[in-house]
Design a protein around this motif. Structure first.
Motif, PDB file in Angstrom:
ATOM      1  N   ILE A 281       0.839  -1.204   0.000  1.00 12.41           N
ATOM      2  CA  ILE A 281       0.000   0.000   0.000  1.00 12.41           C
ATOM      3  C   ILE A 281       0.870   1.248   0.000  1.00 12.41           C
ATOM      4  CG2 ILE A 281      -1.710   1.320   1.318  1.00 12.41           C
ATOM      5  CD1 ILE A 281      -2.801  -1.333   2.357  1.00 12.41           C
ATOM      6  N   GLY A 282       1.958   1.206   0.776  1.00 12.91           N
ATOM      7  CA  GLY A 282       2.854   2.355   0.814  1.00 12.91           C
ATOM      8  C   GLY A 282       3.543   2.624  -0.504  1.00 12.91           C
ATOM      9  N   ALA A 283       3.658   1.579  -1.338  1.00 12.09           N
ATOM     10  CA  ALA A 283       4.336   1.734  -2.628  1.00 12.09           C
ATOM     11  C   ALA A 283       3.405   2.205  -3.733  1.00 12.09           C
ATOM     12  CB  ALA A 283       4.977   0.406  -3.033  1.00 12.09           C
ATOM     13  N   ILE A 284       2.093   2.077  -3.530  1.00 12.13           N
ATOM     14  CA  ILE A 284       1.129   2.404  -4.594  1.00 12.13           C
ATOM     15  C   ILE A 284       1.255   3.844  -5.108  1.00 12.13           C
ATOM     16  CG2 ILE A 284      -1.337   2.736  -5.052  1.00 12.13           C
ATOM     17  CD1 ILE A 284      -1.874   0.200  -3.445  1.00 12.13           C
ATOM     18  N   PRO A 285       1.393   4.865  -4.234  1.00 13.54           N
ATOM     19  CA  PRO A 285       1.500   6.234  -4.756  1.00 13.54           C
ATOM     20  C   PRO A 285       2.643   6.429  -5.749  1.00 13.54           C
ATOM     21  CG  PRO A 285       1.111   6.286  -2.400  1.00 13.54           C
ATOM     22  CD  PRO A 285       1.368   4.860  -2.754  1.00 13.54           C
ATOM     23  N   PHE A 286       3.710   5.635  -5.622  1.00 13.61           N
ATOM     24  CA  PHE A 286       4.869   5.801  -6.497  1.00 13.61           C
ATOM     25  C   PHE A 286       4.624   5.237  -7.890  1.00 13.61           C
ATOM     26  CE2 PHE A 286       6.489   6.003  -2.194  1.00 13.61           C
ATOM     27  CZ  PHE A 286       7.287   7.132  -2.259  1.00 13.61           C
ATOM     28  N   LEU A 287       3.543   4.455  -8.045  1.00 18.83           N
ATOM     29  CA  LEU A 287       3.164   4.003  -9.381  1.00 18.83           C
ATOM     30  C   LEU A 287       2.692   5.168 -10.235  1.00 18.83           C
ATOM     31  CD1 LEU A 287       1.182   0.742  -8.503  1.00 18.83           C
ATOM     32  CD2 LEU A 287       3.486   0.894  -9.464  1.00 18.83           C
TER      33      LEU A 287
ATOM     34  N   ILE B 273       1.446  -4.025  13.039  1.00 21.18           N
ATOM     35  CA  ILE B 273       2.468  -4.345  12.037  1.00 21.18           C
ATOM     36  C   ILE B 273       2.029  -3.867  10.660  1.00 21.18           C
ATOM     37  CG2 ILE B 273       3.785  -6.192  10.956  1.00 21.18           C
ATOM     38  CD1 ILE B 273       4.464  -5.702  13.897  1.00 21.18           C
ATOM     39  N   GLY B 274       0.745  -4.059  10.350  1.00 17.54           N
ATOM     40  CA  GLY B 274       0.240  -3.617   9.048  1.00 17.54           C
ATOM     41  C   GLY B 274       0.338  -2.116   8.868  1.00 17.54           C
ATOM     42  N   ILE B 275      -0.022  -1.359   9.903  1.00 12.69           N
ATOM     43  CA  ILE B 275       0.033   0.109   9.816  1.00 12.69           C
ATOM     44  C   ILE B 275       1.464   0.592   9.637  1.00 12.69           C
ATOM     45  CG2 ILE B 275      -0.299   2.241  11.135  1.00 12.69           C
ATOM     46  CD1 ILE B 275      -2.803   0.999  12.331  1.00 12.69           C
ATOM     47  N   GLN B 276       2.393   0.030  10.405  1.00 13.02           N
ATOM     48  CA  GLN B 276       3.779   0.491  10.282  1.00 13.02           C
ATOM     49  C   GLN B 276       4.399   0.035   8.966  1.00 13.02           C
ATOM     50  OE1 GLN B 276       7.141  -0.868  10.658  1.00 13.02           O
ATOM     51  NE2 GLN B 276       6.429  -2.957  10.335  1.00 13.02           N
ATOM     52  N   ASN B 277       3.832  -1.022   8.349  1.00 10.68           N
ATOM     53  CA  ASN B 277       4.346  -1.467   7.059  1.00 10.68           C
ATOM     54  C   ASN B 277       4.037  -0.486   5.933  1.00 10.68           C
ATOM     55  OD1 ASN B 277       5.680  -3.808   7.744  1.00 10.68           O
ATOM     56  ND2 ASN B 277       3.925  -5.145   7.407  1.00 10.68           N
ATOM     57  N   ILE B 278       3.007   0.348   6.103  1.00 10.63           N
ATOM     58  CA  ILE B 278       2.645   1.295   5.044  1.00 10.63           C
ATOM     59  C   ILE B 278       3.725   2.364   4.852  1.00 10.63           C
ATOM     60  CG2 ILE B 278       0.955   3.022   4.308  1.00 10.63           C
ATOM     61  CD1 ILE B 278      -1.198   1.302   5.678  1.00 10.63           C
ATOM     62  N   PRO B 279       4.122   3.108   5.914  1.00 15.26           N
ATOM     63  CA  PRO B 279       5.228   4.054   5.705  1.00 15.26           C
ATOM     64  C   PRO B 279       6.542   3.357   5.386  1.00 15.26           C
ATOM     65  CG  PRO B 279       4.627   3.943   8.035  1.00 15.26           C
ATOM     66  CD  PRO B 279       3.569   3.224   7.273  1.00 15.26           C
ATOM     67  N   GLU B 280       6.749   2.147   5.912  1.00 18.63           N
ATOM     68  CA  GLU B 280       7.965   1.407   5.586  1.00 18.63           C
ATOM     69  C   GLU B 280       7.987   1.049   4.105  1.00 18.63           C
ATOM     70  OE1 GLU B 280       9.929  -1.769   8.202  1.00 18.63           O
ATOM     71  OE2 GLU B 280       8.917  -2.956   6.652  1.00 18.63           O
ATOM     72  N   GLY B 281       6.838   0.631   3.576  1.00 16.45           N
ATOM     73  CA  GLY B 281       6.748   0.321   2.146  1.00 16.45           C
ATOM     74  C   GLY B 281       6.994   1.543   1.287  1.00 16.45           C
ATOM     75  N   ALA B 282       6.470   2.685   1.735  1.00 15.57           N
ATOM     76  CA  ALA B 282       6.712   3.934   1.003  1.00 15.57           C
ATOM     77  C   ALA B 282       8.195   4.287   1.008  1.00 15.57           C
ATOM     78  CB  ALA B 282       5.903   5.068   1.623  1.00 15.57           C
TER      79      ALA B 282
ATOM     80  N   TRP C  34       7.565  -4.229  -7.145  1.00 19.32           N
ATOM     81  CA  TRP C  34       7.597  -5.661  -6.905  1.00 19.32           C
ATOM     82  C   TRP C  34       8.595  -6.042  -5.819  1.00 19.32           C
ATOM     83  CZ3 TRP C  34       3.780  -8.568  -7.776  1.00 19.32           C
ATOM     84  CH2 TRP C  34       2.937  -8.342  -8.862  1.00 19.32           C
ATOM     85  N   VAL C  35       9.703  -5.321  -5.746  1.00 16.60           N
ATOM     86  CA  VAL C  35      10.651  -5.574  -4.655  1.00 16.60           C
ATOM     87  C   VAL C  35      10.004  -5.237  -3.317  1.00 16.60           C
ATOM     88  CG1 VAL C  35      12.813  -4.831  -3.595  1.00 16.60           C
ATOM     89  CG2 VAL C  35      12.722  -5.295  -6.044  1.00 16.60           C
ATOM     90  N   THR C  36       9.266  -4.136  -3.272  1.00 18.93           N
ATOM     91  CA  THR C  36       8.545  -3.757  -2.049  1.00 18.93           C
ATOM     92  C   THR C  36       7.530  -4.826  -1.682  1.00 18.93           C
ATOM     93  OG1 THR C  36       8.785  -1.413  -2.631  1.00 18.93           O
ATOM     94  CG2 THR C  36       7.161  -1.960  -0.949  1.00 18.93           C
ATOM     95  N   PHE C  37       6.836  -5.329  -2.673  1.00 17.42           N
ATOM     96  CA  PHE C  37       5.866  -6.407  -2.455  1.00 17.42           C
ATOM     97  C   PHE C  37       6.542  -7.646  -1.862  1.00 17.42           C
ATOM     98  CE2 PHE C  37       3.970 -10.354  -4.016  1.00 17.42           C
ATOM     99  CZ  PHE C  37       2.664 -10.242  -3.573  1.00 17.42           C
ATOM    100  N   LEU C  38       7.689  -8.021  -2.396  1.00 19.65           N
ATOM    101  CA  LEU C  38       8.398  -9.207  -1.923  1.00 19.65           C
ATOM    102  C   LEU C  38       8.885  -9.049  -0.489  1.00 19.65           C
ATOM    103  CD1 LEU C  38      10.502 -10.158  -5.084  1.00 19.65           C
ATOM    104  CD2 LEU C  38       8.561 -11.412  -4.122  1.00 19.65           C
ATOM    105  N   THR C  39       9.326  -7.842  -0.136  1.00 16.68           N
ATOM    106  CA  THR C  39       9.796  -7.636   1.243  1.00 16.68           C
ATOM    107  C   THR C  39       8.646  -7.812   2.234  1.00 16.68           C
ATOM    108  OG1 THR C  39       9.454  -5.225   1.126  1.00 16.68           O
ATOM    109  CG2 THR C  39      11.631  -6.054   0.525  1.00 16.68           C
ATOM    110  N   GLY C  40       7.437  -7.439   1.818  1.00 20.34           N
ATOM    111  CA  GLY C  40       6.274  -7.646   2.679  1.00 20.34           C
ATOM    112  C   GLY C  40       5.851  -9.108   2.727  1.00 20.34           C
TER     113      GLY C  40
END
Length: 247
Positions: free
Chosen positions: A20-26, A142-151, A169-175
């Motif tokens: 979710i954190g990575a979506i804006p960068f798309l 954990i889910g909430i903190q994963n959003i800024p971490e993903g960003a 996809w790399v962000t997806f794999l780390t999650g």
């Protein structure tokens, strides 16, 4: 759902929150500056810190007593320390860590290994949490903190010159790594219920080690330590309030 299935499903949901954190960068297709990166990581650290204290440490002591907590907590910290020492990995700010002979792996995979080392105990915390009354609170934390971490992950990768698609996809794999940690945690408790306080403390010790050894030093090394500290405080407040509202 059985506690084991609940732990695995919750770890899946929490891990996928990284994307979710990575979506804006798309759509934005730009990296993040150092100030924004430190703010995002500080926020994630604050949420992790509150989750560690209230959803892992306190329940571990309540369930198993001080001795089991201390043993599990120290083992969790030592585990991450050893993984950091013997696994080749790369931080975009801190640089290369691991064996003295630098690995020939590409920088992007060294970075993936670094995030994997950090996300595994988070997934384990969610998997183990499935056996407690705090299951939803732990997964949400954990889910909430994963959003800024993903960003932070996606923005760092794009800023380092990687394509938007590859960064996502790399962000997806780390999650996705958290699912493995969650499954292992659930499996261990299914085999032996008495391991629960040890496992909760283990996950807490591992997470706190990551916060103290990696996240805080990195966010304080670029001149934005004040704003990253306030971001940490905000993250801690958010998670503390949510934990109390849910509890």
């Amino acid at each position: 759902m059985t506690p084991a299935i609940k732990g695995i499903v919750y770890s899946l949901i929490a891990g996928m929150a990284t994307s979710i954190g990575a979506i804006p960068f798309l759509f934005w297709k730009k990296g993040v500056d150092r100030r924004s990166l430190d703010m995002l990581l500080g926020l994630a650290a604050g949420i992790m810190l509150a989750a560690t204290a209230f959803s892992l440490v306190v329940p571990s002591i309540q369930i198993g007593g001080p001795f089991r907590f201390v043993v599990g907590f120290i083992l969790g910290a030592i585990f991450v320390d050893l993984m950091d020492k013997f696994s080749p990995h790369e931080h975009f700010i801190k640089g290369y860590e691991g064996p003295m002979t630098k690995s020939k792996l590409s920088k992007i995979w060294l970075f993936v290994i670094a995030i994997t080392l950090h996300n595994f105990p988070e997934g384990m915390a969610v998997g183990v949490g499935g056996f407690t009354k705090d299951a939803f609170a732990i997964a949400m934390a954990i889910g909430i903190q994963n959003i800024p971490e993903g960003a932070a992950v996606a923005g760092s990768l794009i800023g380092a010159g990687y394509s938007v698609r590859r960064s996502f996809w790399v962000t997806f794999l780390t999650g996705a790594v958290e699912i493995i940690g969650g499954a292992l945690g659930a499996f261990l408790i299914t085999i032996s219920q008495p391991l629960l306080p040890y496992a909760m403390a283990f996950a807490g010790g591992a997470m706190l080690y990551v916060i103290g050894d990696e996240i805080i030093p990195e966010t304080h090394s670029g001149g934005y330590q004040r704003i990253s500290t306030y971001s940490l405080l905000i993250g801690f407040i958010i998670m503390t309030l949510l934990d109390n509202l849910l509890g």
